[in-house]
Each structure stands twice: as structure tokens, then as C-alpha cells.
Design an enzyme around this catalytic site. Structure first.
Site, short mmCIF file in Angstrom:
data_model
loop_
_atom_site.label_atom_id
_atom_site.label_comp_id
_atom_site.label_asym_id
_atom_site.label_seq_id
_atom_site.Cartn_x
_atom_site.Cartn_y
_atom_site.Cartn_z
N LYS A 22 0.92 -1.30 -0.04
CA LYS A 22 -0.10 0.02 0.03
C LYS A 22 0.81 1.24 -0.08
O LYS A 22 0.66 2.19 -0.72
CB LYS A 22 -0.98 -0.05 1.33
CG LYS A 22 -1.46 1.24 1.59
CD LYS A 22 -2.14 1.02 2.86
CE LYS A 22 -2.75 2.52 3.47
NZ LYS A 22 -1.54 3.50 3.84
N ASN A 23 1.66 1.26 0.73
CA ASN A 23 2.62 2.50 1.06
C ASN A 23 3.79 2.70 -0.08
O ASN A 23 4.11 3.75 -0.19
CB ASN A 23 3.54 2.30 2.40
CG ASN A 23 2.69 2.44 3.52
OD1 ASN A 23 1.52 2.95 3.44
ND2 ASN A 23 3.13 2.07 4.75
N ARG A 92 -5.21 9.55 4.46
CA ARG A 92 -4.02 10.32 5.03
C ARG A 92 -3.11 10.60 4.06
O ARG A 92 -2.54 11.94 4.13
CB ARG A 92 -3.75 9.66 6.34
CG ARG A 92 -2.92 10.48 7.12
CD ARG A 92 -2.93 9.64 8.39
NE ARG A 92 -1.57 10.35 9.45
CZ ARG A 92 -2.12 11.30 10.25
NH1 ARG A 92 -3.41 11.84 10.38
NH2 ARG A 92 -1.30 11.89 11.17
N CYS A 116 -6.46 8.20 8.96
CA CYS A 116 -6.42 7.74 10.28
C CYS A 116 -6.09 8.89 11.22
O CYS A 116 -5.25 9.50 10.96
CB CYS A 116 -5.40 6.58 10.36
SG CYS A 116 -5.80 5.11 9.81
N ARG A 121 -0.30 15.74 11.81
CA ARG A 121 0.84 15.40 10.65
C ARG A 121 1.22 16.75 10.16
O ARG A 121 0.47 16.88 9.03
CB ARG A 121 0.35 14.11 9.80
CG ARG A 121 1.31 13.96 8.78
CD ARG A 121 0.90 12.92 7.81
NE ARG A 121 1.27 11.54 8.37
CZ ARG A 121 1.12 10.47 7.59
NH1 ARG A 121 0.45 10.32 6.50
NH2 ARG A 121 1.37 9.04 8.16
N PRO A 122 1.90 17.46 10.70
CA PRO A 122 2.02 18.96 10.07
C PRO A 122 2.52 18.67 8.50
O PRO A 122 3.30 17.82 8.30
CB PRO A 122 3.01 19.49 10.91
CG PRO A 122 3.02 18.69 12.13
CD PRO A 122 2.71 17.25 11.82
N ILE A 123 2.20 19.78 7.71
CA ILE A 123 2.79 19.52 6.32
C ILE A 123 3.75 20.71 6.08
O ILE A 123 4.11 20.71 4.95
CB ILE A 123 1.44 19.49 5.50
CG1 ILE A 123 0.67 20.61 5.43
CG2 ILE A 123 0.80 18.26 5.57
CD1 ILE A 123 -0.09 20.96 4.63
N ASP A 124 4.29 21.15 7.40
CA ASP A 124 5.07 22.26 7.17
C ASP A 124 6.32 21.78 6.46
O ASP A 124 6.89 22.70 5.63
CB ASP A 124 5.42 22.53 8.67
CG ASP A 124 4.40 23.46 9.34
OD1 ASP A 124 3.28 23.06 8.92
OD2 ASP A 124 4.60 23.61 10.49
N ASP A 308 4.43 1.28 11.80
CA ASP A 308 3.37 0.61 11.57
C ASP A 308 3.33 -0.82 12.00
O ASP A 308 2.13 -1.23 12.00
CB ASP A 308 3.29 0.69 9.93
CG ASP A 308 2.71 1.89 9.30
OD1 ASP A 308 2.33 2.82 10.09
OD2 ASP A 308 2.59 2.02 7.98
N ILE A 330 7.22 8.17 16.41
CA ILE A 330 6.93 8.90 15.16
C ILE A 330 5.65 9.64 15.06
O ILE A 330 5.69 10.63 14.93
CB ILE A 330 6.83 7.63 14.06
CG1 ILE A 330 8.05 6.79 14.08
CG2 ILE A 330 6.35 8.22 12.57
CD1 ILE A 330 9.31 7.68 13.53
N ARG A 400 -8.42 -0.46 4.33
CA ARG A 400 -7.71 0.60 3.53
C ARG A 400 -6.28 0.02 3.38
O ARG A 400 -5.69 0.45 2.35
CB ARG A 400 -7.62 1.75 4.52
CG ARG A 400 -8.86 2.75 4.80
CD ARG A 400 -8.47 4.03 5.70
NE ARG A 400 -7.40 4.53 5.16
CZ ARG A 400 -6.26 4.71 6.09
NH1 ARG A 400 -6.40 4.34 7.28
NH2 ARG A 400 -5.09 5.15 5.51
#
Length: 419
Positions: A22-23, A92, A116, A121-124, A308, A330, A400
Site C-alpha cells: 500500500k505504501n 491520510r 487515520c 501530521r504537520p505538512i510544514d 506501522d 513517530i 484501507r
């Protein structure tokens, strides 16, 4: 709302062929948006997240079809640059389309992704990196708009403060068609990053250093179509191995990426399981009661122990002899599954980012609800080892990331049904 009814107490035994990752599949699907020419992805897992990615591609103007483990993606008519909010909410990892859209059209509009609830989960890091590549970014009412003057990114030197998988993917996807050279320091080293780069190289990209902490990308004007086989899913592999370890029994796991699973296998072996790895298969036999893991299990970026896999291993250790200690480095909210495990009789104490798991003689079935993908899989693993019957709701999370989950478990002798 669908549920799994799981009756535990049966030893598991059999062979299982591992699904595609998946990833890996999701960022590769985003990468298929770049350039021209049709891409065919083999071993593409049939998951709700994969279908969500397909809907995003279709919304952007791609032709995308998925059938019999193959995804066929043709970006020739893709001109869209905006992802509707409802599609961003579905998964996500939808944020990774940002780099690909910018790389194709020079602008992108999107909202913060869903999926999830694992804490912020900052996108900075993503946005700072894209600014380095020439993007002007503005936020208006929760919708983020990115635009590159002239329509094409410019190569840059980017130093990531943390080896973020998502940020590394977005940089690669934007930089692969940029002008000049991009150097990414402190890049994520996950195997799925290498699979993404392998796919892009087949399409004509110039990328070096993936799998190491520095990646060098030389931009190109043109990418063409190709065929690519998605790597096996190492987290699904860790899940099924943990299930058999928890319930007892033996499994031959086929189509594995054994070397990439070593950080997990080396810890699981400490529990007393007999593990015999080969190039593309793993044999595991679980005998009597597992032993607690003596060393603290710290989740870290690859090649450390994968976050995970933390929840599914915890489920197996819930009935181990002794105490095991986890340290989650994490995600802030990655212990949400512990309440359900405790309801099933586990003895788990959470202190900030540390969880102490003291093994109990047995677990018992209960009514529990999955709150995220890997936590739901952990509840299923615990249910297979428990006495009695467990009703597991919220299984849309499991769908998912796991292909035909109940069929896979049933093939090993597990008593599970979807209602």
C-alpha cells in the site's frame, strides 16, 4: 457498518502470498500523473485507499482502471490542478499528490488530508521544501494554493529536519521534472521510497541515492510510460507473522521482501518464534508461550523498527512471559489500540510515548472498535489469540490497508467472518 466476528483459540497454519505494498502503490500512482504515456502497475493491491487514489487521478483528468491486481494509468489528458476536499478526506496520504500535480501543471489547490487519526501530521516540511523548489504558497479558508511562476520547478538543495517519508516523496515528485538538480539531505530511506524511484527511473527519470540519506534528482523534460511491479507489503507481512506468533502455529509467507523486513524480524525472533527467512519467503513457527522482548522496542525511521508494525507486535506480546517496553517516536497518538487490548484482558500501561506491556496468561473476546488501520489489525491479531468471540467494528480502517483480510486469515485456519 460492517464488522468482523472473530472466534479465537485456534492455532493458525498455512501458506499466504503477500499483497503488493500500500505504501508503495499510492505514491507510484501519484507519480504516474507525471509526463506522458501509459503506466501499468502489477501487483497493485485491491484496497479502499488505492481506489481513493484512483478517484483523485480521475478527478485530475487521468484515465485510470484497476482490475485483477493491475492498475493502468494514462495521464495524457490530465490538466486538473485541484483536489476536492471530499477526496482529500478519504485518505491520510493524499497529500503526496501535491508534488506530482505541481510537477505536472505548476499549481495545485488542496485541503489538509484525512485518514487515520494518529495525531497531528504537520505538512510544514512539505510546504517549506516546495517553496525551495519555487512554489508560492497561500492558505485561504483551509484550502492551500501552491503556484510556481513559469509553471516549472527549479532545482534546489533541501535539508529536511526529519527524514519524513511524505516530504521526501513530495520533493521527488516535484523535482523529477524540474529545471536543474535537486539535492535532498536527511531524506527518508524507506524501501517504498526506493520502489517509487525505481518506477520513475523506468520512465526516464535521473535519480540517485535513494535508500541513503542523500538523494540527488536531475530534472528532465520528458517521462514516458512503463510497466512496474509494486514491491511486497512488509507491514502486511509483519501483521500476518504477528498473528501466527500470537495464536500459535506456523506460516509460510510467500512473495516477501525479506531483507526490508529485517528490522521487524530481528525483534520478533526475540520472542522465541522460529523464523527461517529466504530471499522471497519467510517460514515462522510459534510454539508455546512467547517470551517478552528484552530490549526496548523503539519505533524509528527506516532502517529502525517500523511504527506501522508497533501495534500488531504489541498484540502478540500481550500474552508473552514477562514485560515488553515500547517507545513510539513517530506519531503522537499511536497507542489508541491499547484501550481495546486492555478490554480484552491485556495489561498495558501508557506513559507518554512509552507503553509497558506485561504479559497475561490469556486474553478474552470482547466488543471492540478499530480507530485506525494498524490498531484494527492489532485487535484482530489479539482476537485470534483470545478465548471466546470478539466483535470488531470499524473495519473500514482495515480495508484501507489489507487486501481481502478475512480470506487471508481464513486461509490460515482463523475463524473470522464479515457481517
Amino acid at each position: 457498518m460492517q464488522k468482523f466476528i472473530i472466534t479465537g483459540g485456534c492455532r493458525l497454519s498455512g501458506e499466504l502470498t503477500l499483497q503488493g505494498s500500500k505504501n508503495s502503490a499510492l505514491p507510484i500512482m501519484a507519480a504516474a500523473l507525471l509526463g506522458e504515456g501509459e503506466s501499468v502497475l502489477r501487483n497493485c493491491p485491491t484496497l479502499t485507499d488505492v481506489y481513493s487514489a484512483s478517484r483523485i487521478l480521475s478527478c485530475l483528468g487521468c484515465k485510470c482502471s484497476i482490475s485483477d491486481g493491475n492498475a493502468v494509468i494514462d495521464p495524457c489528458g490530465a490538466s486538473g490542478s485541484e483536489i476536492p476536499e471530499e477526496l482529500m478526506r478519504e485518505m491520510r496520504s493524499s497529500i503526496m499528490f501535491m508534488g506530482a500535480i505541481l510537477g505536472r501543471t505548476g499549481e495545485c489547490t488542496f485541503s489538509v488530508p484525512g485518514g487515520c487519526e494518529l495525531g497531528p501530521r504537520p505538512i510544514d516540511m512539505h510546504l517549506a521544501a516546495l517553496r525551495k523548489l519555487g512554489a508560492d504558497i497561500s492558505d485561504c479558508g483551509g484550502r492551500i494554493h501552491c503556484r510556481i511562476a513559469g509553471g516549472r520547478a527549479r532545482g534546489a538543495k533541501i535539508n529536511l529536519p526529519f527524514p519524513s517519508v511524505g516530504a521526501t516523496e513530495n520533493i521527488i515528485l516535484c523535482a523529477v521534472c524540474a529545471e536543474g538538480e535537486t539535492i535532498v539531505n536527511n531524506a527518508a530511506r524507506e524501501p517504498e521510497i526506493c520502489d517509487l524511484c525505481s518506477f520513475l527511473r523506468k520512465r526516464g527519470a535521473d535519480i540517485k541515492g535513494d535508500g541513503e540519506s542523500t538523494i540527488v534528482i536531475s530534472g528532465t523534460d520528458k517521462l514516458h510510460g512503463c510497466e512496474h511491479t509494486v514491491m511486497p507489503d512488509r507491514i502486511a507481512g509483519a501483521t500476518y507473522l504477528s498473528m501466527v506468533a500470537a495464536a500459535g502455529g506456523e506460516i509460510i509467507l510467500k512473495n516477501t521482501c525479506t531483507a526490508e523486513m529485517e528490522p521487524f524480524l530481528s525483534v520478533l525472533e526475540q520472542t522465541g518464534c522460529r523464523i527461517y527467512p529466504a530471499e522471497n519467503r519467510i517460514y515462522l513457527r510459534s510454539g508455546a508461550r512467547l517470551r517478552a522482548v528484552r530490549d526496548r522496542i523503539r519505533t524509528m525511521p527506516h532502517p529502525g523498527f517500523p511504527t506501522d508494525a508497533q501495534a500488531v507486535l504489541m498484540a502478540a506480546l500481550a500474552t508473552a512471559d514477562g514485560a515488553s517496553v515500547f517507545e513510539e517516536n513517530i506519531f503522537d497518538c499511536r497507542y489508541r489500540h491499547t484501550a481495546a487490548l486492555c478490554k480484552m484482558g491485556a495489561d498495558i500501561e501508557v506513559l507518554g510515548k512509552v507503553a509497558v506491556v506485561r504479559g497475561v496468561p490469556k486474553l478474552r473476546g470482547a466488543d471492540v472498535e478499530a480507530t485506525d488501520l494498524r490498531g484494527g489489525a492489532a485487535m484482530a491479531a489479539a482476537a485470534l489469540a483470545a478465548e471466546g468471540t470478539t466483535c470488531l467494528s470499524g473495519i473500514s480502517h482495515i480495508d484501507r490497508g489489507y487486501e481481502k483480510f478475512e480470506e487471508a486469515v481464513s486461509s490460515l485456519g482463523g475463524r473470522i467472518r464479515r457481517v
